[in-house]
Structures are given as structure tokens and as C-alpha cells.
Design a protein around this motif. Sequence first.
Motif, mmCIF file in Angstrom:
data_model
loop_
_atom_site.group_PDB
_atom_site.id
_atom_site.type_symbol
_atom_site.label_atom_id
_atom_site.label_comp_id
_atom_site.label_asym_id
_atom_site.label_seq_id
_atom_site.Cartn_x
_atom_site.Cartn_y
_atom_site.Cartn_z
ATOM 1 N N LEU A 195 30.496 -8.881 -16.745
ATOM 2 C CA LEU A 195 31.823 -8.269 -16.853
ATOM 3 C C LEU A 195 31.944 -7.458 -18.137
ATOM 4 N N GLU A 207 35.877 -4.449 -13.611
ATOM 5 C CA GLU A 207 35.840 -5.629 -14.489
ATOM 6 C C GLU A 207 37.144 -6.419 -14.400
ATOM 7 N N ASN A 209 39.236 -6.598 -11.876
ATOM 8 C CA ASN A 209 39.366 -7.277 -10.583
ATOM 9 C C ASN A 209 38.450 -8.502 -10.491
ATOM 10 N N ALA A 210 37.311 -8.455 -11.183
ATOM 11 C CA ALA A 210 36.349 -9.558 -11.104
ATOM 12 C C ALA A 210 36.621 -10.646 -12.137
ATOM 13 N N ARG A 211 37.412 -10.327 -13.175
ATOM 14 C CA ARG A 211 37.645 -11.265 -14.267
ATOM 15 C C ARG A 211 38.198 -12.627 -13.830
ATOM 16 N N TYR A 213 37.395 -14.545 -11.535
ATOM 17 C CA TYR A 213 36.340 -15.459 -11.111
ATOM 18 C C TYR A 213 35.726 -16.208 -12.301
#
Length: 368
Positions: A195, A207, A209-211, A213
Motif C-alpha cells: 500500500l 491505496e 480503497n485497499a487500506r 484490509y
Amino acid sequence: MDGIINQLIYFGLFQSLLLLFIYLFSPLKRKNVNGYLAFLIFILCIGLFGKALHSAGVWNRNFRLIAMSELSALLFGPTVYLFFTSILLQRQQLSKNIIHYIPGVVYSTFILVYFIIPPDIVIISRRNTGELRRAIYTCHAVGLTVNIIYGIMSWKLLYDFRKNMQNELSYVPKAQFVTRFLIIISSCFIVWSILYVTSLFGFEMLERNARPYLWLLLTFIILFITYYGMVYPDVLQIGVTTNEKKYSQSKLKNEDLDRLKQTLDDLMIEKKPYLNNKLLKAELASMLGVSNPELARLLNERIGMNFFEYVNYYRIKEFIEVHKSERAKQLTFYGMAQESGFNSKTTFNKSFKKLMGQSPSDYFNQKT
């Protein structure tokens, strides 16, 4: 999807609070709990607390709530390392370990002073000039570096433990907990690194949108600790304290070693101490009437095996004798291995193949 992730984060937070409550108010748990484990759960709780409040819309989703979660970022890696040190090597000397927390305290103080305390007008000014963004990237870089270093130290600690304990134990300790825990933690660091690099290359939306997780992995760590605490509570106390000394301190002469070798062989045949599936080298040394280093020297110089190999050599011999007996008809291979002193099917199979050159099934099929 965001709703499911948030629900899991809330669940992880409440689970961490429950564990802390149990550790604080249960007399039995408070007495036996590993202090570093309790502190690790507290750190995870802080991390999840700010994120949970932010996701719930508290304080209009003020960014300070996320910053609050960063207060414990540099305390995580050192605590994991010290936790593993305490359960593998039985070392819990806080006075000597406090130095590991100095970077974390300095980092947390900076987060508090720079991100949380200043008024909105100062924060907005820093954001407009780009100073805030640079500070965030620098903090993430420092956090990643320190945590990865301690992650590597933890893996090395586990590797050295597995290697060195063959000189002290006649069995393989249940270190699966540490291995699996390190895999989960390493996954957190890998996701965090990806990320961070992704955002550096300008893919900030990806980054962002994935944070979530990454926060989800903190919940998995809490659930992992909870599972082992309920199903395998003794696993947190694996390891033995060893005080191995150098061979040079041994005063045994060559003729003494020859005599002791025969005495040791007689002891193994007559008293069969190897049937104790958790036999320690210190225990065998006491039975032989020598010190731990002297037994290590005897095994190394006169027998050519370490303690683990020597004891399992006799267990394999016992297994073959059990296999010849009438009671073998009612036992599986592992059942016979247990009667011979093994407490692990994997250890038995590896030891048998190393000594006999074949697996147990191949060896006995060839005999029939």
C-alpha cells in the motif's frame, strides 16, 4: 463490502476489550497471563479503536481518529519480538527490554504533538503546503522500517530456537503458534508495504480503497490469539530455560569420557529414560551425575550425536522391539511410537527415516 469490513473491525475491537477485561479482572488469568501478550492486545485495541470510531462517523470522521490509531504503530513490532522471547526463551526482564520501546515512545509523542493536538487551522495550513502529506509518508516509512526489522528479528529468534533446542530437548516443542503468528504478522507488513509503495507511485485512490484490509488483519491477529488462548492455552509457555556453558569448563579427562559413555549406555538400556516423551538434557545429566555441559561434551566427542538425535536413536530401537511384541497388533505405528517415547508423529517419521534410511512402512514391508 465496506460494511462487512467495518463489522469485522468492530468485532475485533470488542474482542480485544473482552480479552483485556478478562486479563485484568480474572485472578487466575491475571496471575498467569504473559505481560507482553496483554500489552500486545492493548496495542491492537488502540489501533482498532481509532479506526472503529472513524468508520462509525464519530466526530464527523475527523482524521485525528486515524492518527490516534498510529500512536501504537512503533510499539507493535518490539512487543511481538519480546513476546516471542518470553515464551521461547523464558525471558521477561522488563528493565533490560525497555530500550526496545524508546523509538515507539518518541514516535507516539510526535504523532500526538504534530497530528492530534494542533488546532484545525494549523492542520489545514500544513495540508495546503504539502507539509502534512510529507509528514504522513515519513511516518509510514519509519513505522514500516522499524516493524520489518523486528519482524526479521522474530523470525531469526524462532530459527535459532528450533536449531539450539535440539541440544536441550528430546522432543520438538509446539512452536506452530509462533510460526503461524509470524506468518500473519508478516502478511500485515507485506500488505502495508504494498500500500505504501502503491501510494508513492501516485495510485492514491487504489491505496485508499485497499487500506481497510490492513485494519482487517489486526482483527485476524486478535481472533488468532483468542483461538489459541481458548484451545491451546499451554502453547504460550513453550520453551525451557537453558544455561549452557562452554566445553572448556569441563574438567573431564579422556578416560573419564570413556567410562561415562559406558555408564550412559547402561543407563539408557536399564532405566529407559527416553520413554519420558519430554526428557530434558538437564534431567539425563542429573541421572548420570554430570553437568549439562559435560553431557553435551560426552555426546559430541564420544557418540557423535546431539541430545535430540541420541535419545531418539534409543526410541527407534524401542519402537522396533515394540513392533515385535504381541501388543503391536492392537496399536498403530504412531501408537507404538508413543509407547516408545515419541510425542510427535512428524518427529517419529523423520527420526526413523534418518536412522534406518526408510519410512517405517517401507522398512517393515521389506521385512515381511
